[in-house]
Design an enzyme around this catalytic site. Structure first.
Site, PDB file in Angstrom:
ATOM      1  N   ASP A 239     -59.108 -26.149 -40.968  1.00 35.92           N
ATOM      2  CA  ASP A 239     -59.471 -26.346 -39.560  1.00 35.92           C
ATOM      3  C   ASP A 239     -58.750 -25.254 -38.781  1.00 35.92           C
ATOM      4  OD1 ASP A 239     -60.773 -28.612 -40.376  1.00 35.92           O
ATOM      5  OD2 ASP A 239     -59.436 -30.034 -39.384  1.00 35.92           O
ATOM      6  N   ASP A 415     -69.010 -36.785 -38.596  1.00 34.74           N
ATOM      7  CA  ASP A 415     -67.701 -37.293 -38.141  1.00 34.74           C
ATOM      8  C   ASP A 415     -67.829 -38.771 -37.768  1.00 34.74           C
ATOM      9  OD1 ASP A 415     -66.457 -34.702 -38.252  1.00 34.74           O
ATOM     10  OD2 ASP A 415     -67.454 -34.194 -36.381  1.00 34.74           O
TER      11      ASP A 415
HETATM   12  O1  1PR Z   1     -69.827 -30.140 -33.522  1.00 36.17           O
HETATM   13  O2  1PR Z   1     -71.023 -28.387 -34.789  1.00 36.17           O
HETATM   14  O3  1PR Z   1     -69.280 -27.766 -33.164  1.00 36.17           O
HETATM   15  O4  1PR Z   1     -68.699 -28.836 -35.315  1.00 36.17           O
HETATM   16  C1  1PR Z   1     -67.359 -29.140 -35.095  1.00 36.17           C
HETATM   17  C2  1PR Z   1     -66.707 -29.217 -36.441  1.00 36.17           C
HETATM   18  O5  1PR Z   1     -65.294 -29.258 -36.248  1.00 36.17           O
HETATM   19  C3  1PR Z   1     -67.105 -30.456 -37.208  1.00 36.17           C
HETATM   20  O6  1PR Z   1     -67.253 -30.121 -38.564  1.00 36.17           O
HETATM   21  C4  1PR Z   1     -65.908 -31.392 -37.034  1.00 36.17           C
HETATM   22  O7  1PR Z   1     -65.707 -32.172 -38.197  1.00 36.17           O
HETATM   23  C5  1PR Z   1     -64.755 -30.391 -36.880  1.00 36.17           C
HETATM   24  N1  1PR Z   1     -63.680 -30.877 -35.999  1.00 36.17           N
HETATM   25  C6  1PR Z   1     -63.726 -30.972 -34.657  1.00 36.17           C
HETATM   26  N2  1PR Z   1     -62.532 -31.420 -34.189  1.00 36.17           N
HETATM   27  C7  1PR Z   1     -61.748 -31.604 -35.245  1.00 36.17           C
HETATM   28  C8  1PR Z   1     -60.369 -32.065 -35.221  1.00 36.17           C
HETATM   29  O8  1PR Z   1     -59.745 -32.264 -36.263  1.00 36.17           O
HETATM   30  N3  1PR Z   1     -59.827 -32.290 -34.030  1.00 36.17           N
HETATM   31  N4  1PR Z   1     -61.988 -31.316 -37.627  1.00 36.17           N
HETATM   32  C9  1PR Z   1     -62.457 -31.256 -36.384  1.00 36.17           C
HETATM   33  C10 1PR Z   1     -62.466 -32.147 -38.494  1.00 36.17           C
HETATM   34  C11 1PR Z   1     -61.936 -32.957 -40.545  1.00 36.17           C
HETATM   35  C12 1PR Z   1     -61.949 -32.250 -41.778  1.00 36.17           C
HETATM   36  C13 1PR Z   1     -60.627 -32.345 -42.471  1.00 36.17           C
HETATM   37  C14 1PR Z   1     -60.796 -33.493 -43.428  1.00 36.17           C
HETATM   38  C15 1PR Z   1     -59.807 -33.496 -44.540  1.00 36.17           C
HETATM   39  N5  1PR Z   1     -61.559 -32.097 -39.486  1.00 36.17           N
HETATM   40  O9  1PR Z   1     -62.261 -30.936 -41.569  1.00 36.17           O
HETATM   41  O10 1PR Z   1     -60.432 -31.135 -43.055  1.00 36.17           O
HETATM   42  O11 1PR Z   1     -60.718 -34.709 -42.717  1.00 36.17           O
HETATM   43  O12 1PR Z   1     -58.523 -33.706 -44.070  1.00 36.17           O
HETATM   44  P1  1PR Z   1     -57.419 -34.393 -44.977  1.00 36.17           P
HETATM   45  O13 1PR Z   1     -57.695 -34.000 -46.377  1.00 36.17           O
HETATM   46  O14 1PR Z   1     -56.143 -33.771 -44.505  1.00 36.17           O
HETATM   47  O15 1PR Z   1     -57.491 -35.854 -44.731  1.00 36.17           O
HETATM   48  P2  1PR Z   1     -69.766 -28.791 -34.117  1.00 36.17           P
END
Ligand code: 1PR
Length: 560
Positions: A239, A415
């Site tokens: 991320d 999500d």
């Molecule tokens: O809506 O098309 O612009 O996409 C936004 C993208 O950014 C989506 O894929 C959304 O999941 C991601 N995203 C947005 N905000 C966050 C955040 O964390 N604040 N990250 C985010 C999502 C989740 C996974 C993470 C897994 C594994 N992060 O990417 O890597 O949950 O984590 P872990 O193994 O540590 O539990 P758009």
């Protein structure tokens, strides 16, 4: 410096191939007109996308006849993926479109009957059927290469069998490499197949055109009766966002909150103080580390929108360019894949320009991405699709990107939030019985879609959403869980099993991995096709190698 000619018709990421050729010390010349094909010493055709559009582009560029002539003259040719399929008469993918008709056969679709996820996506083995200069020392049963395709060439007649150099099994046996003389084509992507893929490209460059001596090195062929196995993929996710100092960093949230937190308590109150954005390292450095440790794919998620940034200067583009220089596994990029308003090339903020989702995606593909992941925009597309009674407009980001680059290039990032309910009838959405009762003892739950990084809830369930996205042309589902993200408590197996039941495309389980057992659980109990993790790798709790050793000890096939 030796030269190699590449036929790029602009349908996907060829940066990795170019980087591989440069790494091997070759100067790359691109085909601009028919003359370049006929004068090539060695020609590589890396085809991606759909059979029909590839042939249409070859036709309209006047490349069909020169290509046929080049091949008839038995000059060194390496076709990759669609570069193999277009050698045939035609394909079920695009009925009525004529191929190059070098191989007298039709490419057919995978049989989905056995519950196999299609596209066939990931690392699988090769059974060599004869000796070849392409594999001077053979190919062991432990080695794997990267495939991504929904159609394949199957053995149909004696004339085709003459072409078979290797086969692979995925439910059924299909032809994974053809070779006759100096004409070679692989269904897999050598440029995405790590060190093994680089070795294959090197052999093609160094041993073709073949001398009789090189062509006849004897070695032991593998047991062709033992099927090859598709490995379960382990994916590292980064991320990425700007921290408060403006540096691009890899961060990691807990339930999507990426800021450090501290809690102060006094007798009157408890105050939660949000601190800095967690900084777990630099994107390209971490990605290189994961490639070396054996990651099967790497995902970069742009988790903040870079507002008012010209499209061509988006920070993630440079990350991809650098990463693809020496990372030879598939790269996915997500975050902001939708129609955007951004300043034009000159960066003038007063002149905003509208870029379509395909234009945005194209910029990422050109910079080294193999797939794009769509989050919020996919939810809106699914909502519209369902409200129109299942009629597609052809205009959504999913459809337009899949049409231009193939469905394998479109990943849907979901999500979800788990919502507990007392009965199946409590809501209109798809409800499952859960072994984990809710706070008031509720025995059922549904999974609610969110947009904008989990900040906005939508009135659509994940089950319905993923089915709509598959119908619109998505190639894969990346299934996060806001409840499990960063908790190390394991994947949400009920959620993964529900989505596996809903769709026939591959499902990547994401969020919650904290122990090697969590990976085996998600493959054995929820039948995920791939497992993605972030925090466990960033914090060095467990390395990717160790996860794979554990999976092997459990009898779960992986690429080592
Ligand atoms: O809506 O098309 O612009 O996409 C936004 C993208 O950014 C989506 O894929 C959304 O999941 C991601 N995203 C947005 N905000 C966050 C955040 O964390 N604040 N990250 C985010 C999502 C989740 C996974 C993470 C897994 C594994 N992060 O990417 O890597 O949950 O984590 P872990 O193994 O540590 O539990 P758009």
């Amino acid at each position: 410096m030796s030269e190699v000619t590449v036929l790029d018709y602009g349908a996907g990421n060829i940066r990795s191939l170019i980087n591989a050729l440069k790494l091997l010390g070759y100067n790359v010349k691109f085909v601009k007109d028919a003359k370049d094909i006929l004068s090539a010493e060695r020609l590589i055709f890396p085809g991606v996308g759909a059979f029909g559009s590839a042939m249409a582009l070859l036709e309209s560029s006047g490349f069909v006849e020169p290509l046929k002539k080049y091949i008839q003259q038995d000059r060194p040719y390496l076709g990759i993926c669609l570069g193999l399929q277009t050698l045939c008469d035609g394909s079920e993918e695009s009925p009525g479109t004529k191929g190059l008709s070098v191989i007298p056969a039709t490419v057919t679709q995978f049989n989905k009957a056995e519950g196999l996820a299609v596209p066939h996506m990931g690392w699988n083995g090769l059974k060599l059927r004869k000796e070849s200069a392409l594999f001077p020392t053979g190919f062991s049963s432990e080695e794997k290469v990267y495939f991504v395709h929904s159609y394949a060439l199957h053995s149909q007649s004696k004339e085709i069998d003459e072409w078979v150099l290797a086969t692979t099994d995925y439910g059924e046996e299909f032809i994974s490499i053809v070779q006759k003389g100096n004409i070679v084509a692989t269904q897999f992507h050598p440029e995405k197949s790590g060190e093994m893929g680089i070795k294959i490209i090197k052999s093609f460059l160094e041993s073709f055109p073949m001398s009789a001596k090189i062509a006849s090195i004897p070695y032991k062929l593998p047991d062709a009766s033992k099927p090859t196995q598709l490995g379960h993929r382990i994916i590292a996710c980064l991320d990425v966002r700007n921290n408060d100092q403006g540096d691009l960093v890899v961060t990691k949230g807990e339930q999507y909150d990426v800021r450090e937190q501290s809690i102060t308590e006094n007798i009157h109150s408890v105050t939660q103080i949000k601190g800095a954005v967690r900084n777990l390292g630099k994107p390209v450095e971490l990605a290189r580390r994961y490639f070396k440790e054996g990651a099967d794919e790497i995902v970069f998620l742009n988790i903040t929108s870079f507002k008012n940034c010209p499209l061509h200067d988006l920070p993630m583009l440079e990350v991809l360019r650098q990463a693809s220089e020496n990372i030879f596994v598939p790269l996915t990029v997500g975050g902001g894949i939708r129609e955007i308003l951004a300043p034009g090339k000159d960066g003038d903020q007063s002149k905003m320009k509208c870029y379509s989702a395909v234009e945005v995606a194209a910029e990422y593909f050109r910079s080294g991405a193999d797939k794009v992941s769509i989050g919020s925009d996919a939810v809106y597309a699914a909502e519209n699709f369902i409200s129109c009674g299942g009629i597609a407009t052809g205009q959504t980001s999913i459809e337009t990107i899949a049409a231009a680059y193939g469905r394998q290039a479109v990943v849907i990032s979901v999500d979800p939030k788990r919502v507990c309910v007392p009965s199946r009838e409590a809501v209109q959405h798809h409800v499952i019985h859960s072994s984990y009762p809710g706070p008031s003892g509720e025995e059922y739950c549904w999974y609610q879609c969110t947009v904008k990084g989990g900040r906005e809830l939508r009135d659509i369930g994940v089950y319905e959403m993923v089915q709509a996205c598959e119908a619109l042309g998505a190639g894969e589902i990346m299934l996060n869980s806001i409840d499990r993200d960063g908790t190390n408590s394991g994947y949400d197996l009920e959620l993964v099993a529900m989505v596996k039941e809903a769709v026939g495309i591959p499902v990547i389980a994401s969020s919650g991995a904290g122990h090697v057992n969590h990976f085996s659980d998600v493959f054995q109990d929820a039948h995920a096709d791939a497992a993605l993790a972030a925090g466990i790798f960033h914090r060095n709790t467990v390395s990717i190698n160790v996860v794979k050793e554990h999976l092997l000890s459990e009898g779960i096939p992986v690429r080592v």
